[in-house]
Design an enzyme around this catalytic site. Structure first.
Site, PDB file in Angstrom:
ATOM      1  CG  ASN A   1      23.934  17.647 -28.272  1.00 39.59           C
ATOM      2  OD1 ASN A   1      23.222  16.595 -26.754  1.00 39.59           O
ATOM      3  ND2 ASN A   1      23.610  17.162 -29.016  1.00 39.59           N
ATOM      4  CG  ASP A   2      24.552  20.603 -21.669  1.00 41.24           C
ATOM      5  OD1 ASP A   2      25.903  20.771 -21.456  1.00 41.24           O
ATOM      6  OD2 ASP A   2      23.767  21.160 -21.275  1.00 41.24           O
ATOM      7  CB  CYS A   3      22.272  15.038 -24.344  1.00 44.52           C
ATOM      8  SG  CYS A   3      21.409  16.381 -23.245  1.00 44.52           S
ATOM      9  CG  ASN A  46      26.655  12.855 -22.515  1.00 41.10           C
ATOM     10  OD1 ASN A  46      25.803  12.478 -22.219  1.00 41.10           O
ATOM     11  ND2 ASN A  46      26.823  14.469 -22.117  1.00 41.10           N
ATOM     12  CD  GLN A  71      24.917  16.596 -19.609  1.00 39.00           C
ATOM     13  OE1 GLN A  71      23.645  17.274 -18.272  1.00 39.00           O
ATOM     14  NE2 GLN A  71      23.965  15.560 -20.039  1.00 39.00           N
TER      15      GLN A  71
END
Ligand code: BGC
Length: 812
Positions: A485-487, A489, A502
């Site tokens: 999940n790139d989001c 963070n 990111q």
């Protein structure tokens, strides 16, 4: 909302047939299989590029434009005072008939107006660097017709990013040459570029234009270019500004007569010392040669037939016959087709990805490979080497790389701690499909540095080690900048909108926040790695990794279970994420998917509880949402995930990519009814039947995200085509639902089906063998009772590999 229909499937031709040009969003297709690519919408909008949508953009496109989808390859037909286009746009003259057929790497658009039929077949021939546009004009009236035909393409000045911004330079650099019926685009060829493009037609022309302003008129539009409206080309030569290519052809058609015109949009590279034929004159030899290969209808038809045979062969490798059209067409046609497209483009070029932002993703490409590897294994092999070459010596990796240079993308860098594990996922899939263990001995550099080469096996080892070397306070994997999940963070605390979620790690350099998603992924890929090590006689390494896997399982059971589901993560402060204790986002899908696939705590009932919780809290009419309840406000310790409004993207959207993880979890647990019901909810052919208007995007492929139950418009799709959903849907249905799973020594057969499933047949080409496998489910969801291979009973569930043709009968 009224659900209008805009098209239908034509399974026999493997086409989706669009019958109304005003689709709720441009419905596109991809042309090209290697090197030269085009995107084409149902009204012929889109663009072409060579290998890299950023660095070698051939034709120009304006994203997110008004009107939408403006710019493409356009044919204007002037018949008396009426000007129209076969694809309706850009003139939008009402047509008497319109049809767009998107097929396997080709698109055919047909329009009719006032007794003239114009049909254009668009495709990129195999191994050729060009797009063919075969236009057939037919007079269906009893009178003769005098038509004026104008073609149109707009050149991009190669670098799609600077093309959109550096006008102080761009407006002075454009250069063209015209020779007969060919218009050459040679901007920057005089300096460092060794490549040019051309637009050709196989007939004499009566005029042309190469300067946009002259052709269109500064205050006119694509819908009413001055030259076309007046029926008069200007024979303009572009110098700077915006070069275009337009041919002008006068066509007379007798009653009933039809004529073909072959247009070619080509790309050429020359060696440095062969760039020029004379001072300032480009060397056109290769262009002439390419044109000569495709300058008649017969040659084009032959090239098209080759393309169709190529797809026949690809789609013959795995075929199923269940009697359920909706399932069969996705498995046999569209899902496999989408896998090829995502393999080629990763997340770079679609109508949602501009082609300038992202190259090939490390994790994305490894996953895409799993959907593609059975089709062309040598390309998958090369891809694995390319991806591994962007890894760092400590096992971390560049998050993305550029397809043209194959170099890691420094703007993003690394630090996504799930990335390394995916290399094992991809490589294991490749070896199981091919039996080619030699790939493990390939020498592969780090970060593309010559001299740094180690074997691919070493790369796999350091990938596993990277997780083990980066454990947090609960002995769970550190998340780094983000996991899948790139989001999410957890190490970027940002109040500054100019900061990237990111790439900004402004707390602790990521030494605290931990991910349960990576934990599950590590166990799944760790088991694969252990099995691979045993297979190649590296028992000590296998033992060692088995211990690490066991330890991870224990850590998850101890610190990763919330009572009814698996936690999602620990944040920077060691607080739980995805827990009943949280106010919002109490449960996340990713850790349910990976920990159930890893079967962590299955004996203690954790898997079943987690799967039940997915049904209870995540499932809705259109699929399973990513988290529930959605975040209603921005939480600065969590980053981008909470930046999205409720129900969209990573904040409780139905992120289709991860639904199959839970479905596989269901399959492993033997819950076929549940697996099927989750699967059918996001299967395009089911959605197509019910929701063409609401869904909005192409109904023949999966999209990345469907708005979730908390969204303003649940069920609305976005980000179609380029998504890991394609490969995961394929992997899920081919291997876990239908149950045909390549393994090192043969094919494992272990379906998991709804009770209602009836007998079905899978034809599977595997290495040098061909299996015709008939499955008799007998109302069972799971469990193979007996396998008979060529009349002989087989022990266990693996049919041992042997070249040749075989029939297999499976009773459940
Ligand atoms: C990216 C994936 C990522 C996913 C979830 C996609 O857009 O391509 O790499 O895993 O989003 O954040």
């Amino acid at each position: 909302m009224e659900q209008k229909r805009y098209g239908h499937f034509d399974d026999q031709h493997r086409e989706y047939v669009i019958t109304d040009p005003q689709t709720p969003w441009p419905w596109i297709n991809y042309l090209g299989n290697e090197d030269f690519f085009s995107l084409i919408s149902n009204t012929a909008g889109g663009y072409s590029f060579y290998k890299d949508a950023k660095f070698r953009r051939i034709t120009r496109y304006r994203y997110n434009n008004v009107p939408m989808d403006n710019g493409g390859r356009y044919f204007y037909i002037k018949d008396g005072d009426t000007v129209w286009n076969p694809g309706w746009k850009p003139c939008k003259t009402p047509l008497d008939f319109y049809e767009c057929r998107h097929g396997m790497s080709y698109t055919r658009i047909t329009g009719c107006k006032n007794g003239v039929e114009a049909s254009v077949l668009f495709f990129v021939p195999l191994k050729k660097w060009c797009e063919v546009q075969k236009l057939t004009l037919r007079n269906t009236t009893k009178e003769s017709k005098q038509l004026k035909l104008f073609s149109f393409e707009e050149w991009c000045l190669w670098n799609a990013a600077t093309d959109m911004e550096n006008f102080q330079r761009n407006f002075s650099t454009g250069e063209v040459e015209i020779e007969g019926s060919t218009i050459y685009h040679k901007t920057e060829y005089r300096e460092r570029r060794n490549h040019y493009a051309f637009y050709h037609v196989n007939t004499e022309i009566q005029g042309f234009d190469t300067d946009r302003e002259t052709f269109v008129g500064l205050y006119n539009e694509f819908a009413d270019p001055q030259a076309v409206m007046e029926g008069k080309p200007r024979n303009s030569h572009a110098h700077g500004w915006s070069p275009i290519a337009s041919h002008y052809i006068e066509v007379t058609l007798q009653p009933g007569e039809a004529k073909d015109f072959v247009f070619l949009l080509g790309y050429i590279e020359n060696e440095q010392d062969k760039k020029f034929a004379a001072p300032q004159v480009i060397n056109k030899e290769k262009a002439h040669a390419l044109i000569a290969q495709l300058d008649t209808t017969e040659k084009v038809d032959k090239a098209f037939a080759e393309l169709c045979e190529y797809w026949d062969a690809l789609l013959n490798i795995y075929k199923v016959k269940t009697g359920n059209d909706k399932l069969d067409r996705m498995v046999n046609i569209w899902n496999q087709y989408q896998c090829m497209v995502t393999f080629n483009f990763s997340r770079s070029a679609s109508f949602f990805e501009s082609g300038v932002g992202r190259g090939m993703g490390f994790r994305d490409s490894n996953q895409d490979l799993v959907g593609f590897v059975h089709q062309i294994p040598p390309r998958a092999r090369q891809r694995i080497i390319d991806i591994a070459s962007t890894q760092f010596p400590d096992g971390g990796c560049h998050h993305q790389y550029q397809p043209l240079t194959k170099r890691g993308n420094n703007d993003i860098g690394g630090g996504f701690n799930d990335d390394p594990c995916w290399l094992i996922f991809g490589t294991v899939a490749y070896i199981k499909e091919t039996g080619d263990f030699s790939i493990l001995d390939e020498m592969v550099p780090f970060d593309n540095q010559p001299g740094s080469e180690v074997t691919l096996f070493e790369h796999l080892k350091i990938s596993m080690d990277h997780v083990i070397n980066n454990l947090g306070p609960h002995m769970l994997p550190l998340i780094g900048r983000a996991d899948w999940n790139d989001c999410l963070n957890l190490n970027c605390f940002s109040w500054d909108p100019n900061e990237s979620f990111q790439t900004t790690e402004n707390v602790s350099e990521g030494t605290k926040a931990e991910s349960l998603m990576i934990a599950g992924l590590f166990v799944v890929t760790g088991k694969d790695y252990v099995a691979l090590c045993r297979k190649i006689g590296k028992d000590a390494e296998a033992d060692c990794m088995q211990q690490a896997v066991d330890a991870m399982v224990e850590a998850v059971k101890k610190h990763g279970w919330d009572g009814e589901w698996y936690l999602r993560a620990y944040d920077f402060y060691g607080r739980k994420i995805g827990s009943n204790e949280c106010d919002e986002a109490k449960i996340f899908i990713e850790s349910q998917g990976w920990c159930t696939m890893a079967e962590i705590g299955a004996e203690e009932g954790l898997v079943a509880k987690s799967l039940d919780s997915c049904k209870k809290y995540l499932e809705c009419e259109h699929g399973m949402v990513l988290n529930n309840p959605a975040f209603s406000k921005y939480i600065y310790e969590y980053g981008e995930i909470s930046s999205y409004p409720e129900g969209y993207k990573e904040n409780a959207g139905i992120f289709c990519h991860n639904n199959p993880w839970v479905i596989i979890g269901e399959c492993l647990a033997g819950r076929g009814n549940d697996a099927w019901s989750h699967y059918a909810k996001i299967l395009p052919s089911y959605v197509e039947e019910k929701y063409q208007t609401l869904h909005k995007v192409e109904p023949y492929v999966n999209c990345q995200m469907v708005a979730g139950k908390d969204a303003f418009k649940p069920g609305e799709g976005k980000n179609s085509w380029l998504t890991g959903t394609a490969a995961w849907m394929w992997y899920t249905v081919s291997e876990f639902i239908l149950g045909i799973k390549p393994d090192y020594d043969g094919i494992r057969i272990d379906p998991c089906l709804p009770e209602t499933a009836t007998d079905y047949v899978v034809s599977r080409k595997f290495r040098e063998a061909e299996y015709e496998i008939t499955i008799h489910p007998n109302g069972q969801q799971k469990g193979v009772k007996q396998i008979v291979l060529d009349g002989q009973k087989v022990d266990g569930t693996v049919i041992p590999y042997a070249p040749g043709k075989h029939t297999v009968e499976v009773t459940m």
